[in-house]
Design a protein around this motif. Structure first.
Motif, PDB file in Angstrom:
ATOM      1  N   VAL A 104       0.803  -1.207   0.000  1.00  0.00           N
ATOM      2  CA  VAL A 104       0.000   0.000   0.000  1.00  0.00           C
ATOM      3  C   VAL A 104       0.849   1.275   0.000  1.00  0.00           C
ATOM      4  N   ASN A 105       2.123   1.163   0.345  1.00  0.00           N
ATOM      5  CA  ASN A 105       2.937   2.381   0.523  1.00  0.00           C
ATOM      6  C   ASN A 105       4.151   2.454  -0.404  1.00  0.00           C
ATOM      7  N   ASP A 106       4.323   1.506  -1.320  1.00  0.00           N
ATOM      8  CA  ASP A 106       5.490   1.507  -2.203  1.00  0.00           C
ATOM      9  C   ASP A 106       5.054   0.973  -3.569  1.00  0.00           C
ATOM     10  N   ASP A 107       5.025   1.857  -4.569  1.00  0.00           N
ATOM     11  CA  ASP A 107       4.555   1.461  -5.907  1.00  0.00           C
ATOM     12  C   ASP A 107       5.425   0.376  -6.529  1.00  0.00           C
ATOM     13  N   ASN A 108       6.736   0.459  -6.300  1.00  0.00           N
ATOM     14  CA  ASN A 108       7.627  -0.553  -6.866  1.00  0.00           C
ATOM     15  C   ASN A 108       7.342  -1.927  -6.271  1.00  0.00           C
ATOM     16  N   MET A 109       7.096  -1.961  -4.977  1.00  0.00           N
ATOM     17  CA  MET A 109       6.759  -3.233  -4.342  1.00  0.00           C
ATOM     18  C   MET A 109       5.388  -3.715  -4.807  1.00  0.00           C
ATOM     19  N   ALA A 110       4.455  -2.781  -4.952  1.00  0.00           N
ATOM     20  CA  ALA A 110       3.114  -3.154  -5.404  1.00  0.00           C
ATOM     21  C   ALA A 110       3.153  -3.747  -6.807  1.00  0.00           C
ATOM     22  N   ALA A 111       4.075  -3.255  -7.637  1.00  0.00           N
ATOM     23  CA  ALA A 111       4.175  -3.733  -9.015  1.00  0.00           C
ATOM     24  C   ALA A 111       4.619  -5.193  -9.088  1.00  0.00           C
ATOM     25  N   ARG A 112       5.210  -5.717  -8.023  1.00  0.00           N
ATOM     26  CA  ARG A 112       5.637  -7.117  -8.018  1.00  0.00           C
ATOM     27  C   ARG A 112       4.434  -8.055  -7.958  1.00  0.00           C
TER      28      ARG A 112
END
Length: 590
Positions: free
Chosen positions: A433-441
């Protein structure tokens, strides 16, 4: 020589009675001076050398304090002293108190279940001395035929009406100091009044009332340590009859009361806590280190939560529902990741903590740490399924995950649907919820946005540690009560008596984990590096629980709490709009 006048039957009885009373007086005086011999010769109980010394000092001291290791028979010896005191001093009144009545009751139970049954003719002698005995929690007492009695009293204001010649406070560190000073010690208003005091020439023989305190060691910042210091100072004064002693586990091992192998096994366990061991077994008082970042005085008052969440297998084995979310609660699971145990670093463990965060009228969250568990040697998949299991089974709303290093593997596992064979359910995928790069995984559409990714930097750790310390100082966080208090709580759980011994121990596990976390916190040291404070563990110590806790609390205060702030200044107080419940949250076992 005139024949001696024949004695009447009444004279014979009178002389016989006088001889008997002279014998009683002689042996009574002898045993009062040698209580350890009475234990052997009258009660048929063999004492160890250190027990003989302690029984003697209990009898001759007006103020007695015993700091004992676990397994040294402290309660047994206390019960024995109460028995011989009541026999040797007719009309003695003894009140026994502790943090909880059930703990005090053990003194009466030792008399009833051990002394009155297991020592042959010695037990027969004791049964002849006792008129009535009750082990009922609400009316526990021992009445002696000579007018003496022992009874259990509560350590609270409701006990003010009691009177005694001797007070015995077991595990006194768990009793509030104010209760000891204003309630328990006020029992000692009048000394024992034997008939001979009516004769003016014996008026100087008036007896002193006595106080006895027993406990294991604790923290130096606690009032109980100051009490010990006061007793020690008075013990050195020859005009006073004070005595204090501390005996570690080595004494119990030498006398055959404790197994050396058992102690060595405990010390070899991976989660062995040296601080708790020193206090509980070594009779050593522990003080905050000079470089301590967290102070025990700040943390101890926050240990006030009575009801914990319990290991999931308890809910499963006894078909009990896990606690449902209450109104406006944020239930936050945090994970400090550690996987396969390292041979080089033996102080790494995965720490999982659940925070039941409840909003206040000030639009803030109070964090309630209701559950902690730790694991070593897990693989990525094993830890991943455990994280999902705790998150979904405990109805958590947010997940705080350390995604540095090994944590990325756990993250990649939980961003996909996973089947839990133990519960027969498939858990939904989660995403960041707080990191777009992590969410993209995460490639799962509509995955739940509940993960707060933590990639700790020096600046983050500085802010998180300071914020957590302030929480303890300002009262914005609560922890579970001690495992010793928990013994009283868990016994009230419905069906407790029918549980296996293993499950009974599992009920106390979150409380034990909380104590281990407290020990971690107060053993942490810190140094200033530039504009940041670096908090680090001492050699051989852990900080896994601390890391998980600081991550958890940081997200609650710095992210979730922002949503509580009213966006419109004309908006009514949140408490007027949303019903905020704070009482009786976890009554599932009531």
């Amino acid at each position: 020589m005139a024949r001696e006048k024949k004695k009447s039957l009444q004279d014979v009885y009178q002389e016989k009675s006088e001889r008997v009373m002279e014998g009683v007086a002689y042996w009574g005086a002898y045993y009062r001076k040698n209580p350890q011999r009475m234990v052997k010769e009258y009660l048929n109980i063999n004492l160890k050398l250190f027990q003989k010394i302690l029984i003697y000092m209990m009898m001759v001291s007006t103020n007695f304090m015993y700091i004992a290791s676990r397994g040294s028979g402290k309660t047994w010896l206390t019960a024995l002293y109460c028995v011989i005191r009541c026999i040797l001093f007719p009309g003695t009144k003894i009140c026994v108190a502790s943090g909880y009545k059930a703990q005090s009751l053990e003194v009466i139970q030792k008399i009833n279940d051990d002394f009155m049954k297991n020592y042959g003719w010695g037990s027969s002698n004791l049964r002849a001395e006792i008129d009535d005995i009750s082990t009922s929690i609400n009316n526990a007492h021992v009445d002696f035929r000579n007018g003496s009695w022992i009874k259990i009293v509560s350590s609270n204001d409701s006990a003010r009406h009691n009177r005694a010649n001797t007070i015995v406070v077991d595990e006194f560190r768990m009793v509030d100091l104010n209760i000891i000073n204003t309630v328990l010690r006020k029992f000692l208003t009048a000394p024992r009044s034997p008939g001979y005091l009516n004769n003016p020439k014996y008026a100087h023989l008036i007896e002193r009332n006595t106080e006895m305190y027993m406990s294991s060691a604790w923290y130096k910042s606690h009032w109980s340590y100051s009490k010990l210091q006061a007793y020690y100072a008075n013990m050195l004064d020859d005009t006073k009859r004070y005595f204090c002693v501390g005996l570690p586990y080595q004494c119990a091992i030498r006398e055959g009361l404790l197994s050396r192998e058992q102690v060595e096994d405990e010390m070899s366990e991976a989660d062995f806590d040296p601080v708790s061991f020193k206090m509980e077994m070594g009779a050593e008082w522990f003080g905050d280190t000079d470089g301590a970042f967290f102070k025990f005085d700040d943390i101890s008052p926050r240990r006030k939560i009575r009801n914990s969440f319990y290991p999931l297998e308890i809910y499963k084995n006894y078909n009990i529902k896990t606690p449902e979310l209450i109104t406006n609660e944020k239930r936050v699971l945090s994970v400090d990741v550690a996987l396969l145990a390292s041979k080089k670093h033996d102080n790494d463990a995965a720490a999982l903590i659940i925070n039941s965060a409840i909003p206040t009228e000030k639009n803030e969250y109070i964090s309630n740490i209701v559950y902690i568990e730790t694991h070593e040697g897990y693989t990525t998949d094993e830890l991943g399924i455990l994280v999902m299991r705790l998150f979904y089974q405990f109805h958590c709303t947010d997940l705080v995950l350390d995604t540095n290093g090994q944590g990325i593997g756990v993250y990649d596992f939980i961003i996909k649907p996973q089947y839990d064979s133990e519960y027969g359910v498939t858990y939904n995928a989660m995403t960041c919820v707080n990191d777009d790069n992590m969410a993209a995984r995460c490639k799962i559409r509509n995955a739940e946005k509940v993960i707060w990714s933590i990639k700790a930097t020096a600046d983050f750790n500085n802010k998180a540690a300071i914020l957590l310390r302030s929480a303890f100082q300002n009262g914005n966080i609560n922890l579970l009560a001690s495992e010793f208090e928990a013994e009283e709580f868990v016994k009230k759980i419905r069906g407790y008596s029918k549980m296996t011994s293993r499950d009974q121990l599992l009920l106390k596990l979150p409380y034990v984990q909380t104590s281990l976390m407290v020990n971690e916190l107060i053993n942490l040291e810190h140094e200033v590096k530039g504009t940041n404070i670096r908090v680090f563990e001492r050699s051989g110590m852990r900080k896994d629980r601390f890391s998980s806790l600081e991550y958890n609390y940081y997200i609650v205060q710095q992210e979730l709490a922002l949503k509580l702030k009213p966006k419109n200044t004309n908006m009514k107080n949140l408490a007027d709009i949303l019903p905020i419940r704070t009482a009786k949250r976890h009554s599932y076992f009531d």
